[in-house]
Enzyme design. Structure first.
Site, PDB file in Angstrom:
ATOM      1  N   ARG A  34       1.998   0.273  26.389  1.00 53.50           N
ATOM      2  CA  ARG A  34       1.358   0.779  25.173  1.00 53.50           C
ATOM      3  C   ARG A  34       1.305   2.301  25.192  1.00 53.50           C
ATOM      4  NH1 ARG A  34      -1.694  -1.814  21.740  1.00 53.50           N
ATOM      5  NH2 ARG A  34      -2.302  -3.489  23.119  1.00 53.50           N
ATOM      6  N   GLN A  80      -4.450  -6.454  -4.746  1.00 57.61           N
ATOM      7  CA  GLN A  80      -4.160  -5.980  -6.103  1.00 57.61           C
ATOM      8  C   GLN A  80      -5.339  -5.216  -6.718  1.00 57.61           C
ATOM      9  OE1 GLN A  80      -1.105  -6.309  -7.466  1.00 57.61           O
ATOM     10  NE2 GLN A  80      -1.863  -4.973  -9.098  1.00 57.61           N
ATOM     11  N   ASN A 136       0.839  -1.210   0.000  1.00 63.97           N
ATOM     12  CA  ASN A 136       0.000   0.000   0.000  1.00 63.97           C
ATOM     13  C   ASN A 136       0.869   1.252   0.000  1.00 63.97           C
ATOM     14  OD1 ASN A 136      -3.008  -0.534   0.172  1.00 63.97           O
ATOM     15  ND2 ASN A 136      -2.230  -1.991   1.667  1.00 63.97           N
ATOM     16  N   MET A 158       0.509  -2.667  12.220  1.00 70.07           N
ATOM     17  CA  MET A 158      -0.109  -3.765  12.957  1.00 70.07           C
ATOM     18  C   MET A 158      -0.046  -3.580  14.480  1.00 70.07           C
ATOM     19  SD  MET A 158      -1.254  -5.410  10.452  1.00 70.07           S
ATOM     20  CE  MET A 158      -1.785  -7.021  11.036  1.00 70.07           C
ATOM     21  N   ARG A 159      -0.181  -2.369  14.938  1.00 75.55           N
ATOM     22  CA  ARG A 159      -0.255  -2.108  16.372  1.00 75.55           C
ATOM     23  C   ARG A 159      -1.593  -1.466  16.680  1.00 75.55           C
ATOM     24  NH1 ARG A 159       2.604  -4.593  19.794  1.00 75.55           N
ATOM     25  NH2 ARG A 159       2.350  -2.915  21.293  1.00 75.55           N
ATOM     26  N   GLU A 209      -7.233  -2.716  -2.674  1.00 72.83           N
ATOM     27  CA  GLU A 209      -6.486  -1.832  -1.765  1.00 72.83           C
ATOM     28  C   GLU A 209      -5.596  -0.843  -2.511  1.00 72.83           C
ATOM     29  OE1 GLU A 209      -4.825  -3.213   1.931  1.00 72.83           O
ATOM     30  OE2 GLU A 209      -5.730  -5.177   1.703  1.00 72.83           O
ATOM     31  N   HIS A 211      -8.436  -1.562   5.779  1.00 70.39           N
ATOM     32  CA  HIS A 211      -8.707  -2.867   6.380  1.00 70.39           C
ATOM     33  C   HIS A 211      -9.184  -3.830   5.287  1.00 70.39           C
ATOM     34  CE1 HIS A 211      -9.752  -5.707   9.532  1.00 70.39           C
ATOM     35  NE2 HIS A 211     -10.843  -5.956   8.838  1.00 70.39           N
TER      36      HIS A 211
HETATM   37  C1  GRF Z   1      -3.105  -4.900   4.007  1.00 65.75           C
HETATM   38  O1  GRF Z   1      -3.886  -5.982   3.643  1.00 65.75           O
HETATM   39  C2  GRF Z   1      -3.878  -3.986   4.905  1.00 65.75           C
HETATM   40  O2  GRF Z   1      -5.223  -3.913   4.615  1.00 65.75           O
HETATM   41  C3  GRF Z   1      -3.688  -4.638   6.240  1.00 65.75           C
HETATM   42  O3  GRF Z   1      -2.351  -5.059   6.232  1.00 65.75           O
HETATM   43  C4  GRF Z   1      -1.941  -5.301   4.889  1.00 65.75           C
HETATM   44  C5  GRF Z   1      -0.701  -4.500   4.638  1.00 65.75           C
HETATM   45  O4  GRF Z   1       0.015  -4.884   3.515  1.00 65.75           O
HETATM   46  N1  GRF Z   1      -4.042  -3.732   7.302  1.00 65.75           N
HETATM   47  P1  GRF Z   1       1.172  -3.962   2.948  1.00 65.75           P
HETATM   48  O5  GRF Z   1       2.183  -3.731   4.075  1.00 65.75           O
HETATM   49  O6  GRF Z   1       0.588  -2.681   2.456  1.00 65.75           O
HETATM   50  O7  GRF Z   1       1.823  -4.759   1.829  1.00 65.75           O
END
Ligand code: GRF
Length: 219
Positions: free
Chosen positions: A65, A172, A14, A90-91, A175, A109
């Site tokens: 946290r 692909q 992304n 991822m936090r 997102e 998401h």
């Molecule tokens: C994506 O699927 C996003 O929706 C989720 O984590 C993934 C991240 O992938 N939250 P990347 O790091 O953008 O390749």
């Protein structure tokens, strides 16, 4: 031009789409920094290759946290961003952090929220026998994966789909298109979070915008 800080934890596909749209002008915003909570995130290399400062703030270095959130907020603010983009970050962040960036922080998401918040969305889709799947960009609020949705893209699930094929189709086909689009809207100031709803061009959205309905350079 609006200033964007991107938060990552991993591969950064992304992020790459955002960097590319920044370089070719479609984003209409400048990515001023990329911050990862993991030193081994490949997205850091993508940032450096694009000439964007890449910083690591390891969450494991902090006792709580709250302490991590506070340090992260300071680091983000040091870049004076108008927009904060969570791209595979991822936090889970706490309430104080969310409040600090409310209305200028968005997340992507991999499901059609409110369906399947949390992890393992593609597996949940297969197990539930869902006919449709996709992804959602939403404002970040205190409710995990629950903030008001800005845009969704969807497709039909086939009998041959597995969690792996779904993961690739969501990334692909959806997102990599809806996230640059959402950031471009933010950059042009056409979006606002007001009274817990998304306002677009001065009107509340009755439902998230749909990728299929858009005439857009991001498809
Ligand atoms: C994506 O699927 C996003 O929706 C989720 O984590 C993934 C991240 O992938 N939250 P990347 O790091 O953008 O390749």
């Amino acid at each position: 031009m609006k200033r964007v800080v991107v938060l990552i934890s991993g591969g950064g596909r992304n992020l790459q789409a955002l960097l590319d749209a920044g370089t070719d002008g479609r984003l209409g915003a400048r990515i001023v920094a990329v911050i990862s909570n993991r030193a081994d995130a490949y997205g850091l290399e993508r940032a450096r290759a694009a000439g964007v400062p890449a910083q690591v703030l390891p969450h494991a270095d902090f006792p709580s946290r709250e302490a991590f959130d506070a340090a992260l907020a300071e680091l983000i603010e040091s870049h004076h961003p108008d927009i904060v983009v969570m791209a595979g970050f991822m936090r889970v962040v706490g309430a104080a952090f969310v409040r600090r960036f409310l209305g200028r922080m968005i997340n992507i998401h991999p499901s059609l929220l409110p369906r399947h918040p949390g992890l393992k969305t593609h597996q949940k889709v297969v197990e539930a026998g869902d006919r449709e799947h996709g992804a959602t960009v939403h404002f970040v609020t205190e409710e995990l994966d629950g903030g008001p949705a800005i845009i969704q893209g969807q497709f039909s699930v086939t009998a041959q789909d597995t969690p792996e094929t779904l993961a690739e189709r969501v990334m692909q086909d959806i997102e990599l298109k809806i996230y640059p689009q959402a950031v471009a809207w933010m950059a042009r100031d056409t979006l606002e979070l007001r009274d817990g709803r998304v306002w677009s061009d001065g009107r509340p959205l009755a439902a998230p915008r749909r990728l299929d309905d858009l005439e857009t350079e991001f498809r």
